[in-house]
Design an enzyme around this catalytic site. Structure first.
Site, PDB file in Angstrom:
ATOM      1  N   HIS A   1       1.018  -1.208  -0.111  1.00 23.23           N
ATOM      2  CA  HIS A   1       0.205  -0.155   0.071  1.00 23.23           C
ATOM      3  C   HIS A   1       0.866   1.211   0.009  1.00 23.23           C
ATOM      4  O   HIS A   1       1.130   1.773   0.923  1.00 23.23           O
ATOM      5  CB  HIS A   1      -0.778   0.007   1.250  1.00 23.23           C
ATOM      6  CG  HIS A   1      -2.094   1.026   1.285  1.00 23.23           C
ATOM      7  ND1 HIS A   1      -3.234   0.887   1.793  1.00 23.23           N
ATOM      8  CD2 HIS A   1      -1.809   2.207   0.839  1.00 23.23           C
ATOM      9  CE1 HIS A   1      -3.979   2.056   1.572  1.00 23.23           C
ATOM     10  NE2 HIS A   1      -3.184   3.013   1.058  1.00 23.23           N
TER      11      HIS A   1
ATOM     12  N   GLU B   1      -2.885  -1.656  -3.304  1.00 25.50           N
ATOM     13  CA  GLU B   1      -3.751  -1.188  -2.717  1.00 25.50           C
ATOM     14  C   GLU B   1      -3.353   0.270  -2.499  1.00 25.50           C
ATOM     15  O   GLU B   1      -2.356   0.718  -2.118  1.00 25.50           O
ATOM     16  CB  GLU B   1      -4.316  -1.887  -1.527  1.00 25.50           C
ATOM     17  CG  GLU B   1      -3.303  -1.796  -0.290  1.00 25.50           C
ATOM     18  CD  GLU B   1      -4.126  -2.369   0.620  1.00 25.50           C
ATOM     19  OE1 GLU B   1      -5.019  -3.341   0.769  1.00 25.50           O
ATOM     20  OE2 GLU B   1      -3.930  -1.947   1.950  1.00 25.50           O
TER      21      GLU B   1
ATOM     22  N   HIS C   1      -8.373  -6.049   7.065  1.00 19.90           N
ATOM     23  CA  HIS C   1      -8.010  -4.968   8.172  1.00 19.90           C
ATOM     24  C   HIS C   1      -8.265  -5.580   9.613  1.00 19.90           C
ATOM     25  O   HIS C   1      -9.521  -6.012   9.695  1.00 19.90           O
ATOM     26  CB  HIS C   1      -8.845  -3.554   8.007  1.00 19.90           C
ATOM     27  CG  HIS C   1      -8.214  -2.652   8.502  1.00 19.90           C
ATOM     28  ND1 HIS C   1      -7.336  -1.944   7.933  1.00 19.90           N
ATOM     29  CD2 HIS C   1      -8.277  -1.937   9.878  1.00 19.90           C
ATOM     30  CE1 HIS C   1      -7.109  -0.685   8.800  1.00 19.90           C
ATOM     31  NE2 HIS C   1      -7.602  -1.153  10.015  1.00 19.90           N
TER      32      HIS C   1
END
Length: 244
Positions: free
Chosen positions: A43, A70, A190
């Protein structure tokens, strides 16, 4: 079995705290693949405080499993993804100064924005996933963007799991069923951990992939990286048996 993609941002954060190349992010990614993970997630954020854009470029030719990038689809991010062409891009609505992802997209309000971005990635053969809350309305609206998958934001599940696993999972079961009914693939991520992953994977239908970073890397400090990756894979295998 649900695929495990390991987010290696925290390894890059540790490296960046001292400069130099210890730990080596590329070597860690190769080892994680060797230990059995089916994907690597990164990310990159605009300030490059953990994964750097150069890391993303260096990782692509080295990886033998699925590469998932991401991030928020700003111009620089879009250019990077279209240059690297990973197997999957996951779009998250992070503000530039966000510490971590903390909400899913409003796919109703952002339909046109997302539709244009999704189309650009799919032209380059990149599978697209959109980060959403466990809200059937947001899942249904994601269809109009042209996305291939949704990634369910699982912090609420992780927070509520200890008190009542079934109640914590219920909104995610409903959202995943909606996604399946709409023809969308289902990812999740998450705050999933060794404590809560197995129950989630056993009960959420159509779960194709989980992306796990913070908990896995933290647990590896106590358990070792190879052992931790294999324990996560075992949790996912246990979930398959539980479904039977």
């Amino acid at each position: 079995m649900t695929k495990l993609s390991v987010n290696i941002n925290k390894i890059a954060t540790l490296r960046n705290s001292r400069g130099g190349n210890m730990p080596d992010v590329l070597e860690a990614a190769r080892n994680i693949e060797r230990f059995g993970a089916e994907g690597i997630t990164v990310h990159p954020r605009p300030d490059e405080r953990h994964i750097r854009y150069a890391d993303v470029r260096a990782l692509k030719p080295l990886l033998t499993t699925e590469f998932n990038i991401e991030g928020y689809p700003g111009g620089r991010f879009i250019d990077l993804v279209n240059e690297v062409r990973p197997a999957q891009v996951t779009l998250v609505p992070d503000a530039p100064d966000a510490i971590t992802s903390n909400a899913g997209w409003d796919t109703v309000k952002n339909r046109d924005l997302l539709r244009d971005i999704v189309a650009r990635f799919k032209e380059n053969g990149i599978r697209v996933s959109i980060f959403v809350d466990a809200d059937p309305r947001m899942v249904e609206a994601a269809v109009a963007t042209g996305t291939d998958r949704v990634e369910l934001y699982t912090e609420a599940y992780a927070t509520a799991y200890a008190a009542d696993p079934a109640r914590a999972a219920a909104p995610f079961v409903e959202a995943a069923r909606t996604a399946c009914d709409c023809g969308l693939g289902v990812n999740a991520g998450h705050d999933l951990s060794l404590e809560n992953l197995e129950y989630f994977a056993a009960h959420v239908p159509g779960l194709l992939e989980v992306s796990i970073g913070h908990a896995l890397i933290s647990e590896a400090l106590y358990l070792g990286l190879e052992n931790t990756v294999r324990l996560y894979l075992q949790k996912l295998q246990n979930a398959v048996h539980a479904q039977r």
